[in-house]
Write a protein that holds these residues in place. Structure first.
Motif, PDB file in Angstrom:
ATOM      1  N   TYR A  89       0.769  -1.234   0.014  1.00 25.14           N
ATOM      2  CA  TYR A  89       0.060  -0.185  -0.017  1.00 25.14           C
ATOM      3  C   TYR A  89       0.913   1.517  -0.078  1.00 25.14           C
ATOM      4  O   TYR A  89       1.944   1.376   0.757  1.00 25.14           O
ATOM      5  CB  TYR A  89      -0.840   0.120   1.243  1.00 25.14           C
ATOM      6  N   VAL A  90       0.662   2.117  -0.774  1.00 26.33           N
ATOM      7  CA  VAL A  90       1.376   3.388  -0.963  1.00 26.33           C
ATOM      8  C   VAL A  90       0.359   4.650  -0.858  1.00 26.33           C
ATOM      9  O   VAL A  90      -0.687   4.611  -1.581  1.00 26.33           O
ATOM     10  CB  VAL A  90       1.956   3.550  -2.284  1.00 26.33           C
ATOM     11  N   ASN A 124       2.470  -4.982  -8.333  1.00 27.11           N
ATOM     12  CA  ASN A 124       1.402  -5.298  -7.202  1.00 27.11           C
ATOM     13  C   ASN A 124       1.331  -4.379  -6.006  1.00 27.11           C
ATOM     14  O   ASN A 124       1.085  -4.781  -4.809  1.00 27.11           O
ATOM     15  CB  ASN A 124       1.789  -6.517  -6.497  1.00 27.11           C
ATOM     16  N   LYS A 125       1.484  -3.057  -6.400  1.00 21.45           N
ATOM     17  CA  LYS A 125       0.930  -2.051  -5.241  1.00 21.45           C
ATOM     18  C   LYS A 125      -0.210  -1.303  -5.791  1.00 21.45           C
ATOM     19  O   LYS A 125      -0.584  -0.931  -6.617  1.00 21.45           O
ATOM     20  CB  LYS A 125       2.205  -0.942  -5.404  1.00 21.45           C
ATOM     21  N   ILE A 126      -0.921  -0.970  -4.677  1.00 24.02           N
ATOM     22  CA  ILE A 126      -1.996  -0.303  -4.692  1.00 24.02           C
ATOM     23  C   ILE A 126      -1.749   1.117  -4.001  1.00 24.02           C
ATOM     24  O   ILE A 126      -1.359   1.358  -2.755  1.00 24.02           O
ATOM     25  CB  ILE A 126      -3.307  -0.765  -3.616  1.00 24.02           C
ATOM     26  N   LEU A 127      -2.165   2.222  -4.595  1.00 26.08           N
ATOM     27  CA  LEU A 127      -1.811   3.497  -4.310  1.00 26.08           C
ATOM     28  C   LEU A 127      -3.013   4.431  -4.156  1.00 26.08           C
ATOM     29  O   LEU A 127      -4.060   4.413  -4.827  1.00 26.08           O
ATOM     30  CB  LEU A 127      -0.867   4.394  -5.600  1.00 26.08           C
ATOM     31  N   GLY A 151       0.386  -2.020 -11.175  1.00 23.11           N
ATOM     32  CA  GLY A 151      -0.447  -1.353 -10.076  1.00 23.11           C
ATOM     33  C   GLY A 151      -1.728  -0.807 -10.185  1.00 23.11           C
ATOM     34  O   GLY A 151      -2.169  -0.595 -11.287  1.00 23.11           O
ATOM     35  N   THR A 152      -2.444  -0.276  -9.027  1.00 18.11           N
ATOM     36  CA  THR A 152      -3.729   0.059  -9.088  1.00 18.11           C
ATOM     37  C   THR A 152      -3.794   1.408  -8.443  1.00 18.11           C
ATOM     38  O   THR A 152      -3.371   1.356  -7.166  1.00 18.11           O
ATOM     39  CB  THR A 152      -4.769  -0.893  -8.947  1.00 18.11           C
ATOM     40  N   SER A 247     -12.482  -6.500  -2.539  1.00 16.09           N
ATOM     41  CA  SER A 247     -12.181  -7.710  -2.956  1.00 16.09           C
ATOM     42  C   SER A 247     -11.577  -7.666  -4.186  1.00 16.09           C
ATOM     43  O   SER A 247     -10.313  -8.594  -4.332  1.00 16.09           O
ATOM     44  CB  SER A 247     -13.383  -8.695  -3.005  1.00 16.09           C
ATOM     45  N   SER A 248     -12.132  -7.325  -5.273  1.00 18.96           N
ATOM     46  CA  SER A 248     -11.531  -7.234  -6.460  1.00 18.96           C
ATOM     47  C   SER A 248     -10.167  -6.351  -6.688  1.00 18.96           C
ATOM     48  O   SER A 248      -9.175  -6.807  -7.049  1.00 18.96           O
ATOM     49  CB  SER A 248     -12.480  -6.673  -7.450  1.00 18.96           C
ATOM     50  N   LEU A 249     -10.133  -5.391  -5.864  1.00 21.20           N
ATOM     51  CA  LEU A 249      -9.005  -4.665  -5.935  1.00 21.20           C
ATOM     52  C   LEU A 249      -7.718  -5.381  -5.339  1.00 21.20           C
ATOM     53  O   LEU A 249      -6.596  -5.525  -5.750  1.00 21.20           O
ATOM     54  CB  LEU A 249      -9.124  -3.280  -5.167  1.00 21.20           C
TER      55      LEU A 249
END
Length: 254
Positions: A89-90, A124-127, A151-152, A247-249
């Motif tokens: 997580y970012v 594989n980072k979520i920002l 990433g997303t 969940s999808s994220l």
């Protein structure tokens, strides 16, 4: 994550380390079963946040370098990079072109580009991304430096136009909505148009208030109700959608 099925709500952008009692704020989010992303504004805050959330079930910490602090803290980017491998997580990161911070825009773009590039390399980072008065520039940089398979981005408290929101959705972005967004005509109009499969809820506490006190993660239940009112659907449909979207994220970036 398996615990998502038991969550009572989602607060995907909150500053728990800015409450008077950091540990107690985490404990309240845990007790309320709110899946909470507690963001940091400087990498120097990371170690303590990571320590307090390492074994929590519902609270996760994000590694940030806030654009409003870049003028004073751009030199902390290497420190941010050093910690990146410790989290998926970012945040809070991004750009702020408001009057107080516009003069540091070049430095902000340098830092944000570095963050996006390092996230793309790591994968594989979520920002969770700040985009005040800078939605177009933020989307340009996401498109250029963070491929969708690397990433997303979740756009926090998005205040861009509807066309910018459509572009963001095409780039794979999600949107975290807070109660303040549902209190203005412009915000309500935007919330009405956001794709339901990309909406998460947030508080941005303690920077928002409920009944004269700082918002807490448990207050996202009221935000879900406000979204339901705007979109003319049952609140259960919104809470189910937010849970499904989380969940999808998370599944996209295990």
């Amino acid at each position: 994550m398996t615990e998502n099925a038991q969550t009572a709500g989602v607060d995907f952008h909150c500053h728990l380390d800015l409450y008077p009692d950091h540990e107690a704020a985490i404990a309240r989010a845990e007790a309320a079963r709110i899946y909470t992303l507690t963001v940091t504004t400087t990498p120097k805050a990371w170690a303590r946040n990571q320590e307090l959330t390492r074994h929590t079930r519902y609270v996760r910490a994000a590694l940030g370098l806030h654009p409003q602090l870049v003028a004073e803290r751009a030199a902390e980017l290497p420190l941010w990079e050093r910690f990146l491998s410790e989290t998926r997580y970012v945040g809070e990161v991004g750009l702020d072109a408001g009057p107080r911070f516009y003069k540091s825009m070049d430095a902000q773009k340098h830092v944000f580009r570095g963050i996006l590039e390092r996230c793309a390399e790591a994968g594989n980072k979520i920002l969770t991304v700040h985009s005040v008065r800078s939605a177009s520039a933020v989307l340009d940089m996401i498109e250029q430096y963070l491929p969708q398979d690397r990433g997303t981005v979740v756009l926090h408290w998005f205040t861009g136009s509807k066309s910018e929101a459509r572009r963001a959705a095409m780039l794979g972005c999600y949107f975290s909505v807070n109660a303040e967004m549902t209190r203005t005509d412009r915000g309500r109009s935007l919330v009405r148009e956001l794709p339901i499969d990309r909406i998460l809820t947030e508080t941005d506490g303690p920077f928002t208030q409920v009944d004269g006190r700082p918002s807490e993660p448990a207050d996202v239940k009221a935000t879900a109700a406000a979204i339901a009112d705007i979109r003319k659907v049952p609140v259960g449909a919104v809470t189910a959608a937010v849970r499904s979207n989380l969940s999808s994220l998370l599944a996209r970036h295990p």
